[in-house]
Design a protein around this motif. Structure first.
Motif, PDB file in Angstrom:
ATOM      1  N   VAL A  31      98.482 -71.068 -34.315  1.00 33.67           N
ATOM      2  CA  VAL A  31      97.150 -70.672 -33.853  1.00 33.67           C
ATOM      3  C   VAL A  31      97.068 -70.904 -32.347  1.00 33.67           C
ATOM      4  O   VAL A  31      97.313 -72.014 -31.864  1.00 33.67           O
ATOM      5  CB  VAL A  31      96.060 -71.479 -34.583  1.00 33.67           C
ATOM      6  CG1 VAL A  31      94.681 -71.132 -34.032  1.00 33.67           C
ATOM      7  CG2 VAL A  31      96.117 -71.202 -36.085  1.00 33.67           C
ATOM      8  N   VAL A  32      96.712 -69.853 -31.623  1.00 30.48           N
ATOM      9  CA  VAL A  32      96.692 -69.931 -30.162  1.00 30.48           C
ATOM     10  C   VAL A  32      95.286 -69.675 -29.644  1.00 30.48           C
ATOM     11  O   VAL A  32      94.683 -68.638 -29.932  1.00 30.48           O
ATOM     12  CB  VAL A  32      97.658 -68.911 -29.528  1.00 30.48           C
ATOM     13  CG1 VAL A  32      97.712 -69.115 -28.018  1.00 30.48           C
ATOM     14  CG2 VAL A  32      99.052 -69.023 -30.135  1.00 30.48           C
ATOM     15  N   ASN A  33      94.762 -70.634 -28.900  1.00 33.44           N
ATOM     16  CA  ASN A  33      93.547 -70.445 -28.121  1.00 33.44           C
ATOM     17  C   ASN A  33      93.921 -70.527 -26.651  1.00 33.44           C
ATOM     18  O   ASN A  33      95.069 -70.845 -26.297  1.00 33.44           O
ATOM     19  CB  ASN A  33      92.495 -71.495 -28.486  1.00 33.44           C
ATOM     20  CG  ASN A  33      91.798 -71.179 -29.801  1.00 33.44           C
ATOM     21  OD1 ASN A  33      91.122 -70.165 -29.912  1.00 33.44           O
ATOM     22  ND2 ASN A  33      91.972 -72.038 -30.799  1.00 33.44           N
ATOM     23  N   ALA A  34      92.973 -70.245 -25.785  1.00 32.39           N
ATOM     24  CA  ALA A  34      93.267 -70.243 -24.348  1.00 32.39           C
ATOM     25  C   ALA A  34      93.629 -71.633 -23.832  1.00 32.39           C
ATOM     26  O   ALA A  34      94.299 -71.761 -22.807  1.00 32.39           O
ATOM     27  CB  ALA A  34      92.073 -69.688 -23.576  1.00 32.39           C
ATOM     28  N   HIS A  35      93.207 -72.680 -24.543  1.00 36.03           N
ATOM     29  CA  HIS A  35      93.422 -74.045 -24.069  1.00 36.03           C
ATOM     30  C   HIS A  35      94.441 -74.820 -24.895  1.00 36.03           C
ATOM     31  O   HIS A  35      94.830 -75.929 -24.515  1.00 36.03           O
ATOM     32  CB  HIS A  35      92.095 -74.811 -24.131  1.00 36.03           C
ATOM     33  CG  HIS A  35      91.511 -74.913 -25.514  1.00 36.03           C
ATOM     34  ND1 HIS A  35      90.923 -73.832 -26.126  1.00 36.03           N
ATOM     35  CD2 HIS A  35      91.469 -75.935 -26.409  1.00 36.03           C
ATOM     36  CE1 HIS A  35      90.513 -74.198 -27.340  1.00 36.03           C
ATOM     37  NE2 HIS A  35      90.844 -75.454 -27.536  1.00 36.03           N
TER      38      HIS A  35
ATOM     39  N   VAL B  19     100.283 -75.337 -34.989  1.00 38.61           N
ATOM     40  CA  VAL B  19     100.586 -74.736 -36.289  1.00 38.61           C
ATOM     41  C   VAL B  19      99.477 -75.155 -37.247  1.00 38.61           C
ATOM     42  O   VAL B  19      99.235 -76.342 -37.465  1.00 38.61           O
ATOM     43  CB  VAL B  19     101.954 -75.193 -36.810  1.00 38.61           C
ATOM     44  CG1 VAL B  19     102.197 -74.625 -38.209  1.00 38.61           C
ATOM     45  CG2 VAL B  19     103.062 -74.742 -35.866  1.00 38.61           C
ATOM     46  N   ALA B  20      98.785 -74.179 -37.804  1.00 39.21           N
ATOM     47  CA  ALA B  20      97.653 -74.470 -38.684  1.00 39.21           C
ATOM     48  C   ALA B  20      97.336 -73.259 -39.543  1.00 39.21           C
ATOM     49  O   ALA B  20      97.774 -72.131 -39.260  1.00 39.21           O
ATOM     50  CB  ALA B  20      96.422 -74.869 -37.854  1.00 39.21           C
TER      51      ALA B  20
ATOM     52  N   GLY C  44     106.005 -68.216 -38.465  1.00 37.10           N
ATOM     53  CA  GLY C  44     106.816 -67.682 -37.377  1.00 37.10           C
ATOM     54  C   GLY C  44     106.101 -66.701 -36.484  1.00 37.10           C
ATOM     55  O   GLY C  44     106.717 -66.105 -35.585  1.00 37.10           O
ATOM     56  N   LYS C  45     104.786 -66.565 -36.689  1.00 37.55           N
ATOM     57  CA  LYS C  45     104.009 -65.598 -35.908  1.00 37.55           C
ATOM     58  C   LYS C  45     102.834 -66.293 -35.217  1.00 37.55           C
ATOM     59  O   LYS C  45     102.474 -67.417 -35.570  1.00 37.55           O
ATOM     60  CB  LYS C  45     103.503 -64.476 -36.815  1.00 37.55           C
ATOM     61  CG  LYS C  45     104.641 -63.737 -37.520  1.00 37.55           C
ATOM     62  CD  LYS C  45     104.150 -62.786 -38.587  1.00 37.55           C
ATOM     63  CE  LYS C  45     105.322 -62.166 -39.341  1.00 37.55           C
ATOM     64  NZ  LYS C  45     104.884 -61.271 -40.431  1.00 37.55           N
TER      65      LYS C  45
ATOM     66  N   ASP D  18      87.505 -62.526 -35.891  1.00 38.12           N
ATOM     67  CA  ASP D  18      88.191 -61.419 -35.222  1.00 38.12           C
ATOM     68  C   ASP D  18      89.544 -61.959 -34.791  1.00 38.12           C
ATOM     69  O   ASP D  18      89.642 -62.704 -33.798  1.00 38.12           O
ATOM     70  CB  ASP D  18      87.402 -60.946 -34.008  1.00 38.12           C
ATOM     71  CG  ASP D  18      86.044 -60.363 -34.378  1.00 38.12           C
ATOM     72  OD1 ASP D  18      85.859 -59.989 -35.544  1.00 38.12           O
ATOM     73  OD2 ASP D  18      85.169 -60.304 -33.492  1.00 38.12           O
ATOM     74  N   ILE D  19      90.594 -61.605 -35.508  1.00 38.71           N
ATOM     75  CA  ILE D  19      91.884 -62.280 -35.391  1.00 38.71           C
ATOM     76  C   ILE D  19      93.015 -61.271 -35.448  1.00 38.71           C
ATOM     77  O   ILE D  19      92.935 -60.264 -36.155  1.00 38.71           O
ATOM     78  CB  ILE D  19      92.043 -63.311 -36.530  1.00 38.71           C
ATOM     79  CG1 ILE D  19      90.967 -64.408 -36.433  1.00 38.71           C
ATOM     80  CG2 ILE D  19      93.435 -63.932 -36.539  1.00 38.71           C
ATOM     81  CD1 ILE D  19      90.910 -65.319 -37.640  1.00 38.71           C
ATOM     82  N   ILE D  20      94.086 -61.552 -34.703  1.00 39.33           N
ATOM     83  CA  ILE D  20      95.307 -60.775 -34.843  1.00 39.33           C
ATOM     84  C   ILE D  20      96.452 -61.698 -35.235  1.00 39.33           C
ATOM     85  O   ILE D  20      96.467 -62.873 -34.891  1.00 39.33           O
ATOM     86  CB  ILE D  20      95.676 -59.994 -33.569  1.00 39.33           C
ATOM     87  CG1 ILE D  20      95.930 -60.939 -32.385  1.00 39.33           C
ATOM     88  CG2 ILE D  20      94.615 -58.971 -33.234  1.00 39.33           C
ATOM     89  CD1 ILE D  20      96.489 -60.243 -31.151  1.00 39.33           C
ATOM     90  N   ILE D  21      97.387 -61.141 -35.990  1.00 34.27           N
ATOM     91  CA  ILE D  21      98.641 -61.833 -36.287  1.00 34.27           C
ATOM     92  C   ILE D  21      99.727 -61.070 -35.545  1.00 34.27           C
ATOM     93  O   ILE D  21      99.938 -59.873 -35.788  1.00 34.27           O
ATOM     94  CB  ILE D  21      98.912 -61.883 -37.793  1.00 34.27           C
ATOM     95  CG1 ILE D  21      97.784 -62.651 -38.497  1.00 34.27           C
ATOM     96  CG2 ILE D  21     100.264 -62.542 -38.069  1.00 34.27           C
ATOM     97  CD1 ILE D  21      97.904 -62.654 -40.012  1.00 34.27           C
ATOM     98  N   PHE D  22     100.378 -61.757 -34.632  1.00 36.35           N
ATOM     99  CA  PHE D  22     101.284 -61.111 -33.673  1.00 36.35           C
ATOM    100  C   PHE D  22     102.698 -61.618 -33.898  1.00 36.35           C
ATOM    101  O   PHE D  22     102.952 -62.819 -33.919  1.00 36.35           O
ATOM    102  CB  PHE D  22     100.828 -61.434 -32.247  1.00 36.35           C
ATOM    103  CG  PHE D  22     101.491 -60.617 -31.181  1.00 36.35           C
ATOM    104  CD1 PHE D  22     100.893 -59.458 -30.704  1.00 36.35           C
ATOM    105  CD2 PHE D  22     102.709 -60.996 -30.648  1.00 36.35           C
ATOM    106  CE1 PHE D  22     101.511 -58.699 -29.724  1.00 36.35           C
ATOM    107  CE2 PHE D  22     103.336 -60.252 -29.663  1.00 36.35           C
ATOM    108  CZ  PHE D  22     102.733 -59.090 -29.193  1.00 36.35           C
ATOM    109  N   ASN D  23     103.615 -60.680 -34.056  1.00 35.29           N
ATOM    110  CA  ASN D  23     105.022 -61.020 -34.255  1.00 35.29           C
ATOM    111  C   ASN D  23     105.790 -60.826 -32.956  1.00 35.29           C
ATOM    112  O   ASN D  23     106.035 -59.688 -32.548  1.00 35.29           O
ATOM    113  CB  ASN D  23     105.626 -60.147 -35.351  1.00 35.29           C
ATOM    114  CG  ASN D  23     107.038 -60.571 -35.722  1.00 35.29           C
ATOM    115  OD1 ASN D  23     107.670 -61.349 -35.012  1.00 35.29           O
ATOM    116  ND2 ASN D  23     107.534 -60.052 -36.833  1.00 35.29           N
TER     117      ASN D  23
END
Length: 545
Positions: free
Chosen positions: A71-75, A79-80, A109-110, A452-457
């Motif tokens: 899980v990526v936020n700007a700050h 892994v969650a 892995g994404k 509003d979420i994307i899963i990015f490989n």
């Protein structure tokens, strides 16, 4: 899914009554690369056969679990798991357990990131004797396929009336399939416009107003009007935005090119060189400083303009610089192509610049001198662009970008090593949400945020083609571009709308997002005003004797 199954099952009946076009124009795409039918006709056909209609959302689970991703936020990144209920993020933590009845998406892995927010689009806009080919449904559907889950479009007043313009755009947006907001353009000034600005901010959820310093004779405003607008924006806590080119000089440059017999697309770039963008950017920044109000410079396309933004920011002024994807990646050599139709597809304003400008803008974005990335998505098809054959001044200005932005920014900025993944989230989503005062509802994967979420490989890849994109236009300025990374899943409002290269969107489910005034850019403005007044050492009491 029930509604989508209905769409597919009725297609055989539909095709009997409505011939299927092989053209890419005016088509709704259920699956990547397929162009089965015109949606507006198909909705009518569905209604004929008793279906609830295209403005009824598909039947979807209100609960969803994204498992094992980063899980990526700007700050921060971790892994969650992410658990969603009723369109809202309900939990972000490791090892969430759910029942067998809940849909689970494996993101191991994404990257799991906030959906993109595009701050700069023009859908269904009447411009230069035509109307952009993508409306609020087709443009948004394409955006969702590319990982963008919200955009902010520019309302154009009707005969100068903000209220009439707003109502017109409300109607245009009725078929929206994702969330959206509005900026408002200001094209003239009087007391009515001033009063309507108050209504837009206080009642309609608009917190930004755009002033065109270009397009003489149509949208362009002079310095007096700009000053009035800046003052009004400040009083309302609304962000002033500028399209920064010197419109008078551009007009002169256009006449010069025509006199020299330069009538093709190359004349567009030659008539409005970087120094005219730099001059207008500097002028707008200085006037905003004089008023002491924040300023947002849209589509920074040149080193000249970027340096003015950087200089102002280094001095402490509240200035936001927005590059767009075309300015970051393309160069103006395409405008000299001998094929008019090929060259014309790249005509936009300010123009795509000479080699060197794009890499400089990338560096400024990587170091924080520029803050976020838009697209200025404003698409016209080949027939519309051909209106300018023999006179570049009549080529409708605009390029595509809503579908490609997230992939191209990743490939250019992250895969190349220029920025980390957290900065990618910042420049494609979070900073836009902060600037327009909708964070953390948007632009974050936090408990309580919209789902509003994307899963990015990052290990996958993409290829751009006008044959497989989801726009109504027949060309793509990034034709043939290949790169690293791919949006594999897009979730908008808790609904999976893009998965397995299949688009599952329903017109009418997108929500209008009201944006309140006084974002963080206004913090400390009052103190700065007070400091200024105390520094004047005036008026001086003088004897009249």
């Amino acid at each position: 899914m029930e509604f989508l199954i209905t769409l597919v099952s009725v297609f055989a009946i539909f095709s009997t009554f409505f011939p299927v076009s092989e053209s890419n124009n005016n088509q709704f795409l259920l699956k990547d690369g397929l162009n089965p039918f015109d949606l507006s006709q198909f909705c009518d056909a569905i209604n004929i056969y008793g279906d609830p209609g295209c403005d009824v959302p598909s039947s979807v689970s209100s609960k969803l679990l994204i498992k094992g991703g980063t899980v990526v936020n700007a700050h921060h990144k971790e892994v969650a798991d992410v658990y969603i209920e009723d369109g809202i993020i309900a939990a972000v933590q490791p090892n969430i357990k759910v029942g067998d009845d809940i849909k689970v998406i494996d993101a191991t892995g994404k990257f799991v990131m906030p959906g993109g927010i595009d701050p700069h689009t023009h859908l269904a806009m009447e411009f230069m004797g035509s109307e952009t080919i993508d409306d609020f449904f087709s443009g948004q559907a394409a955006a969702l396929a590319g990982g963008t889950t919200m955009h902010i479009d520019f309302v154009i007043p009707v005969n100068g009336s903000l209220s009439a313009g707003y109502e017109a755009y409300v109607k245009k947006a009725k078929r929206s399939c994702m969330d959206y907001g509005f900026h408002m353009a200001i094209t003239k000034w009087n007391e009515t416009v001033s009063e309507e600005m108050e209504i837009m901010v206080n009642e309609k959820g608009i917190n930004s107003f755009k002033f065109f310093l270009a397009y003489k004779g149509s949208f362009m405003v002079n310095d007096e009007l700009l000053m009035e607008g800046l003052k009004k924006c400040k009083s309302l806590g609304a962000l002033a935005m500028v399209h920064a080119e010197n419109g008078d000089a551009v007009f002169e440059g256009q006449k010069r090119m025509i006199e020299l017999g330069i009538t093709g697309p190359e004349g567009h770039a030659l008539s409005r060189p970087p120094l005219l963008e730099g001059e207008a950017t500097a002028r707008a920044i200085r006037l905003a400083s004089f008023v002491n109000t924040p300023l947002y410079v849209v589509h920074v396309m040149s080193i000249d303009a970027m340096e003015e933004v950087a200089r102002a920011r280094k001095s402490g002024q509240r200035v936001v610089g927005e590059p767009v994807v075309s300015g970051l990646l393309l160069n103006d050599s395409v405008l000299w192509d001998p094929d008019f139709h090929f060259a014309a597809r790249y005509v936009m304003s300010p123009p795509i610049r000479a080699p060197g400008h794009g890499t400089a803008l990338q560096a400024a974005l990587a170091t924080g001198l520029l803050q976020l990335v838009g697209t200025d998505h404003c698409t016209f098809n080949s027939t519309q662009k051909a209106l300018g054959i023999g006179d570049f001044r009549k080529i409708p200005n605009g390029v595509n970008g809503m579908e490609e932005r997230m992939h191209l920014v990743w490939d250019t900025m992250v895969a190349s090593g220029q920025i980390p993944v957290t900065d990618y989230v910042r420049i494609t989503s979070t900073e836009c949400a902060r600037i327009f005062n909708i964070y953390p509802r948007k632009g974050a994967i936090l408990v309580g945020s919209d789902a509003d979420i994307i899963i990015f490989n990052p290990n996958s890849s993409f290829k751009i083609s006008s044959k497989s994109h989801h726009y109504r236009t027949d060309t793509n300025v990034y034709e043939g571009w290949r790169g690293k990374g791919k949006v594999e899943v897009t979730i908008a409002g808790g609904r999976v709308v893009w998965e397995n290269d299949e688009l599952k969107v329903i017109p009418g489910v997108g929500k209008y997002i009201e944006m309140p005034p006084f974002s963080y850019l206004f913090d400390g403005i009052d103190k700065a005003d007070a400091k200024y007044l105390s520094s004047l050492r005036a008026p001086i009491n003088r004897s009249t004797i």
